[in-house]
Design an enzyme around this catalytic site. Structure first.
Site, PDB file in Angstrom:
ATOM      1  N   TYR A 105       0.880  -1.175   0.000  1.00 34.58           N
ATOM      2  CA  TYR A 105       0.000   0.000   0.000  1.00 34.58           C
ATOM      3  C   TYR A 105       0.912   1.217   0.000  1.00 34.58           C
ATOM      4  CZ  TYR A 105      -3.432   3.398   1.709  1.00 34.58           C
ATOM      5  OH  TYR A 105      -4.226   4.495   1.869  1.00 34.58           O
ATOM      6  N   ASP A 146      -1.970  -1.397  -3.993  1.00 31.35           N
ATOM      7  CA  ASP A 146      -2.347  -0.023  -4.341  1.00 31.35           C
ATOM      8  C   ASP A 146      -1.057   0.784  -4.459  1.00 31.35           C
ATOM      9  OD1 ASP A 146      -3.208   2.565  -4.507  1.00 31.35           O
ATOM     10  OD2 ASP A 146      -4.498   2.499  -2.736  1.00 31.35           O
TER      11      ASP A 146
END
Length: 255
Positions: A105, A146
């Site tokens: 992330y 992400d």
DNA sequence: ATGCCTAGAAAGTCTAGA
């Protein structure tokens, strides 16, 4: 041996528990990589283990948090990204099915001013170092998650971002391209070389209905894994459900 | 006009997301 995995920023695992359970039952992946848990490790829902998945959870209070849900037991390699001097729960890496798999992330980079953006670039640099190390070890590996970067101007809807946004700044894109130069393959673009294939739609202004999205959730494959790539699908059905995450699952299948 | 959502921490209304 075939292997299906997915990346999904769920924007709170406790708010999305039912979505994820239903999705696992529908898709039945070998591995689901989650980001933005927004919960401490000990508060991660038990229902996924009850559904037969082996959880690896790296959580924290409030923001961030990543987890892996695997159909088979996995070996945990790292619970932080080596070389990234920051305590935020943004990386977890496992070994399974003869692969090393990093779930990440990456910092957004729009908050925290100059320092916040520098942290984003630091993560990219550490990720490239990790890729180099795994390459030197001749490991088959992939990174998914992400990445908070739109690699090209085709990867965001016109008007969806302002010109100086951290998701499309040249330094962010350079961080992404450095990973490609290390020999990694952008799974989605390998199979869909052009066109809009977004993975995020803002909650505001009916962004999903207008297809005003971003492609910021990615999978990067080392060479031998890239040769096995057979399918990449951003799962838009999830975004049309009630109370969805603003990100959708990115599903990848290897032969 | 980074604001018209959403979630978390925390008890006001911020911050962060992207």
């Amino acid at each position: 041996m075939s292997f299906t995995f997915a990346s999904w920023n769920v924007n709170s695992i406790r708010q999305r528990e039912k979505h994820v359970l239903d999705w696992l039952d529908r898709v039945k992946p070998d591995l689901l990589c989650l980001q933005e848990l927004k919960c401490e490790t000990h508060l991660f829902p038990a229902s996924f283990a009850e559904a037969g998945y082996h959880p690896v959870v790296v959580g924290q209070k409030g923001y961030n948090g990543v987890a892996m849900l695997a159909r088979t037991p996995v070996e945990v390699v790292h619970e932080r990204l080596p070389g990234f001097a920051n305590e935020a729960a943004r990386y977890v890496e496992v070994r399974m099915a003869s692969m090393t798999i990093g779930n990440l992330y990456l910092p957004n980079g729009n908050s925290g001013g100059t320092e916040g953006f520098a942290t984003k670039l630091d993560f990219f640099a550490a990720l490239a170092e990790r890729a180099q190390t795994l390459r030197d070890e001749e490991a088959d590996f992939l990174f998914t998650g992400d990445f908070n970067v739109c690699p090209t101007d085709e990867d965001f809807a016109p008007g969806a971002l302002s010109p100086g946004d951290a998701l499309l700044r040249p330094e962010s894109r350079a961080g992404w391209h450095r990973l490609l130069w290390l020999g990694l393959t952008d799974a989605l673009r390998a199979l869909k070389p052009s066109g809009r294939h977004y993975t995020f739609f803002d909650y505001q202004n009916a962004a999903f209905q207008r297809n005003a999205g971003l492609r910021i959730d990615h999978a990067l494959l080392s060479p031998k894994l890239a040769e096995r790539l057979v399918l990449v699908t951003p799962d838009r059905d999830e975004r049309a459900k009630d109370q969805p995450s603003d990100h959708i699952p990115l599903i990848v299948a290897l032969a």
